[in-house]
Scaffold this motif. Structure first.
Motif, mmCIF file in Angstrom:
data_model
loop_
_atom_site.group_PDB
_atom_site.id
_atom_site.type_symbol
_atom_site.label_atom_id
_atom_site.label_comp_id
_atom_site.label_asym_id
_atom_site.label_seq_id
_atom_site.Cartn_x
_atom_site.Cartn_y
_atom_site.Cartn_z
ATOM 1 N N LEU C 92 0.839 -1.201 0.000
ATOM 2 C CA LEU C 92 0.000 0.000 0.000
ATOM 3 C C LEU C 92 0.873 1.249 0.000
ATOM 4 O O LEU C 92 0.622 2.192 -0.758
ATOM 5 C CB LEU C 92 -0.916 -0.009 1.228
ATOM 6 C CG LEU C 92 -2.155 -0.902 1.136
ATOM 7 C CD1 LEU C 92 -2.781 -1.088 2.517
ATOM 8 C CD2 LEU C 92 -3.180 -0.313 0.172
ATOM 9 N N ALA C 93 1.900 1.251 0.823
ATOM 10 C CA ALA C 93 2.791 2.409 0.900
ATOM 11 C C ALA C 93 3.503 2.621 -0.436
ATOM 12 O O ALA C 93 3.611 3.750 -0.925
ATOM 13 C CB ALA C 93 3.805 2.215 2.025
ATOM 14 N N GLN C 94 3.983 1.520 -1.039
ATOM 15 C CA GLN C 94 4.648 1.608 -2.351
ATOM 16 C C GLN C 94 3.710 2.179 -3.400
ATOM 17 O O GLN C 94 4.089 3.048 -4.189
ATOM 18 C CB GLN C 94 5.085 0.221 -2.821
ATOM 19 C CG GLN C 94 6.413 -0.242 -2.265
ATOM 20 C CD GLN C 94 6.718 -1.675 -2.701
ATOM 21 O OE1 GLN C 94 5.815 -2.396 -3.133
ATOM 22 N NE2 GLN C 94 7.971 -2.065 -2.575
ATOM 23 N N ALA C 95 2.488 1.651 -3.422
ATOM 24 C CA ALA C 95 1.524 2.082 -4.437
ATOM 25 C C ALA C 95 1.197 3.552 -4.254
ATOM 26 O O ALA C 95 1.093 4.308 -5.231
ATOM 27 C CB ALA C 95 0.258 1.229 -4.351
ATOM 28 N N PHE C 96 1.056 3.974 -2.992
ATOM 29 C CA PHE C 96 0.765 5.384 -2.709
ATOM 30 C C PHE C 96 1.894 6.269 -3.232
ATOM 31 O O PHE C 96 1.668 7.281 -3.882
ATOM 32 C CB PHE C 96 0.572 5.580 -1.205
ATOM 33 C CG PHE C 96 0.231 6.990 -0.842
ATOM 34 C CD1 PHE C 96 -1.064 7.471 -1.007
ATOM 35 C CD2 PHE C 96 1.217 7.853 -0.373
ATOM 36 C CE1 PHE C 96 -1.373 8.781 -0.702
ATOM 37 C CE2 PHE C 96 0.912 9.168 -0.071
ATOM 38 C CZ PHE C 96 -0.383 9.640 -0.231
#
Lengths: 299, 246, 104
Positions: C92-96
């Motif tokens: 999720l952090a990467q995608a954000f």
């Protein structure tokens, strides 16, 4: 050079595309946001992927326009289902019309996806026809094989239809996987857990030695890119005609006679005349290519 | 078991001299006034490199013999349990031998030979891909089996219960064995019934359809029309025609 | 398979965001698709997971994500093949992060 080496073997399909094409040049067709997922996987309660395990699009490589497809080996072993196969087929049909400099197929697949086996099998035969139609229209197709799933089943056939096959030793190319042969014919026929044997029978160096792979590179995304650039620069189109297919028929027939009882790549190295057959698996690709070229010039 | 009376039904007794040599069949025949070449596999062949090269070599001979004349129709007969499973065949590149067969079929098509494939026994994955599936018309004869893998093996590999697969197979053609499933998906154009019948008329019709279809792969559209394969044609069209950057 | 959709209050993501995909659907992994949604003060998350019965944990992981990141106005879609909460948070952090990488 400060660029970090990227293992092609370990990279995802999207990372491979990013490493191969000119920065910022990639446009995806049927992107994940369109959610072309497989209803057949969903029906069997299996996880789906928004791109159904293959990325397709247009880009430039070294400034030349290409169409590119990359299979995601981590999703269901890169296996071909209805949507996955239709994306590759559509790309090849687009190539026949648009005439890019080449189509790059980043193959990483065990073949047909069993959850939708009939759809996958038919899709592969449609890919075969579309690929040959693109070639007939003058568009060369290059396969790149260096992922964990290699190129097997129908995708092994598709790979061998390509004008060039760029491989790393880690990539494997064949029809039936070692596990299938062991299951049906027994461990004496093919011990699938003997990893070095598996590579001596299916790996990139064997395929290069037999002339099936046209370029052998290290497991490095930038080496794959360099080989793709070289293929784009140097490949000369030679459409399949009666004369070339008769020559191929003779060569394939001769290969069976040259290697009458061979069941291990070591015997192929020996027959080819490589000085130290046992050392071949450990050679860097540069050194292997150098030894192979030296043999070719001796003849 | 493949049955040699097949050729009597297809061409009429006395109108063919097809030679059965182990798992390989080839020879000339006449359908009415039209000379036809028969090429194929016999008796549930496990297709190995030798058989693939025999088939490819025969296609090349037919193409060469007809150069400059009217290209004869080629009737492929397919009875294969799939590719040979062998370490030696893998090492020698059986996939490459199959690709070579495919190129030869494509050459025949581009040289103007109408192509029809008749499945007269089994047609299983790799052995079927190599030549049968590339013909312009594919016909399944009575009792023909078409499959990638039987359901029990599929259940083992996918870890989906056999009963569940069997139930789903009642209404979905996408994974279960069966010529009728391939018909619904557009990869088998016609199913012939009535074992032992005279097939000269339906064969002539299939050859005429092959002439009309030559060069165009309409299987995905046919699968959509028959309701068995609803996505392939649309997705391929989308990728083929999507405006870049759109 | 289990599917559910969660809407979270979140600070607006603000600046130009682009659609992005992170991760791969493979055993113990997941893919996260980020797109632009309607409501700038909410983040919608649609989850499709092969592991049944973990909705509570998903809600906790996603609430934590919405607290740490200004994800308002984003529509997130997830295909999961049994990833651990740590892997989910990471993706999720990467995608954000990726979704901020230039305008669409």
């Amino acid at each position: 050079m400060s660029a970090k080496r990227v293992s092609y073997f370990e990279a995802s399909a999207r990372a491979r595309v990013a490493a191969l094409v000119d920065p910022g040049s990639f446009t995806e067709f049927c992107p994940p946001a369109q959610r072309r997922t497989s209803p057949h996987l969903a029906q069997l309660d299996a996880p789906v992927a928004f791109d159904d395990g293959v990325v397709v699009g247009a880009a430039t490589v070294d400034g030349k326009p290409v169409l590119i497809a990359a299979q995601e080996g981590q999703f269901n072993g890169g296996a071909v289902g209805e949507v996955h196969g239709a994306k590759i087929r559509g790309l090849l049909e687009r190539a026949a019309r648009e005439r890019p400099a080449a189509v790059l197929l980043l193959v990483d697949s065990g073949g047909v996806r069993l959850h939708e086996a009939n759809a996958g099998l038919i899709a592969i035969s449609e890919i075969m026809r579309a690929l040959m139609a693109a070639q007939a229209a003058g568009v060369p197709v290059f396969a790149l094989v260096g992922g964990a799933c290699g190129a097997f089943g129908g995708m092994g056939i598709v790979t061998r239809l390509c004008d060039e096959v760029i491989m790393s030793e880690e990539g494997r190319l064949g029809l039936s996987g070692p596990e299938v042969i062991e299951t049906v014919k027994g461990v004496g026929e093919f011990d699938s857990r003997d990893r070095s044997l598996v590579w001596r029978v299916t790996g990139g160096k064997l395929r290069r030695g037999l002339g099936e792979a046209t370029r052998l590179v290290d497991d490095d995304a930038s080496a794959f890119r360099a080989a793709a650039v070289a293929a784009l620069t140097h490949h000369r189109n030679a459409p399949a005609d009666l004369a070339s297919l008769k020559a191929a028929q003779a060569a394939l027939t001769e290969r069976r006679a040259t290697h009458p009882d061979t069941r291990d790549g070591l015997e192929v190295w020996r027959t080819l005349g490589l000085a130290q057959p046992e050392a071949v698996p450990m050679l860097a690709s540069d050194e292997f290519n150098r030894q192979l070229d030296a043999l070719a010039t001796e003849v | 078991m493949s049955d040699p009376s097949l050729f009597d039904a297809l061409f009429g007794a006395g109108n063919h001299t097809v030679v059965i040599d182990g798992h390989f069949v080839a020879g000339p025949a006449r359908l009415g006034d039209t000379p036809v070449a028969v090429i194929g596999s016999w008796d549930a062949a496990a297709v190995d490199g030798d058989l693939a090269l025999a088939i490819a070599g025969e296609i090349l001979r037919v193409v060469e013999a007809d150069a400059g004349a009217t290209p004869r129709p080629i009737v492929f007969v397919a009875d294969t349990q799939g590719q040979a499973l062998s370490r030696r065949e893998e090492l020698l590149g059986l996939n490459g031998a199959f690709a070579h067969v495919a190129r030869c079929v494509d050459l025949a098509r581009r040289s103007g030979h109408p192509t029809v494939a008749l499945i007269h026994g089994e047609a299983v994955s790799g052995g079927f891909l190599a030549f049968g599936m590339l013909a312009d018309r594919v016909v399944a004869l009575p009792g023909a089996q078409v499959r990638v893998m039987d359901l029990r093996a599929m259940s083992r590999v996918t870890k989906i219960e056999f009963d569940r697969l069997q139930t789903l197979a009642q209404h979905s053609p996408v994974f279960a064995p069966g010529a009728d499933n391939y018909w619904r998906m557009g990869a088998v154009h016609a199913l012939w019934h009535d074992a032992g019948a005279d097939w000269r008329a339906p064969l002539a019709m299939a050859l005429a359809e092959a002439v009309d279809a030559a060069g165009h792969d309409g299987r995905a559209a046919l699968g959509a029309e028959r309701g068995g394969r609803t996505l392939a044609a649309a997705v391929a069209r989308e990728v083929a025609n999507e405006v870049a950057g759109g | 398979m289990e599917r559910f959709e969660i809407t979270l209050d979140a600070r607006p993501a603000g600046a130009a965001r682009r659609s992005t995909l992170c991760g791969v659907v493979a055993s113990g992994n997941l893919e996260v698709l980020v797109e632009l949604g309607q409501d700038p003060a909410a983040c919608t998350v649609e989850v499709s997971t092969s592991a049944d019965g973990f909705r509570d944990i998903w809600e906790a992981v996603l609430a934590d994500f919405a607290e740490r990141h200004p994800a308002g106005g984003l529509r997130i879609s997830i295909n999961d093949a049994g990833a651990t909460p740590a892997v989910v948070s990471l993706r999720l952090a990467q995608a954000f992060e990726d979704s901020a990488g230039g305008a669409a």
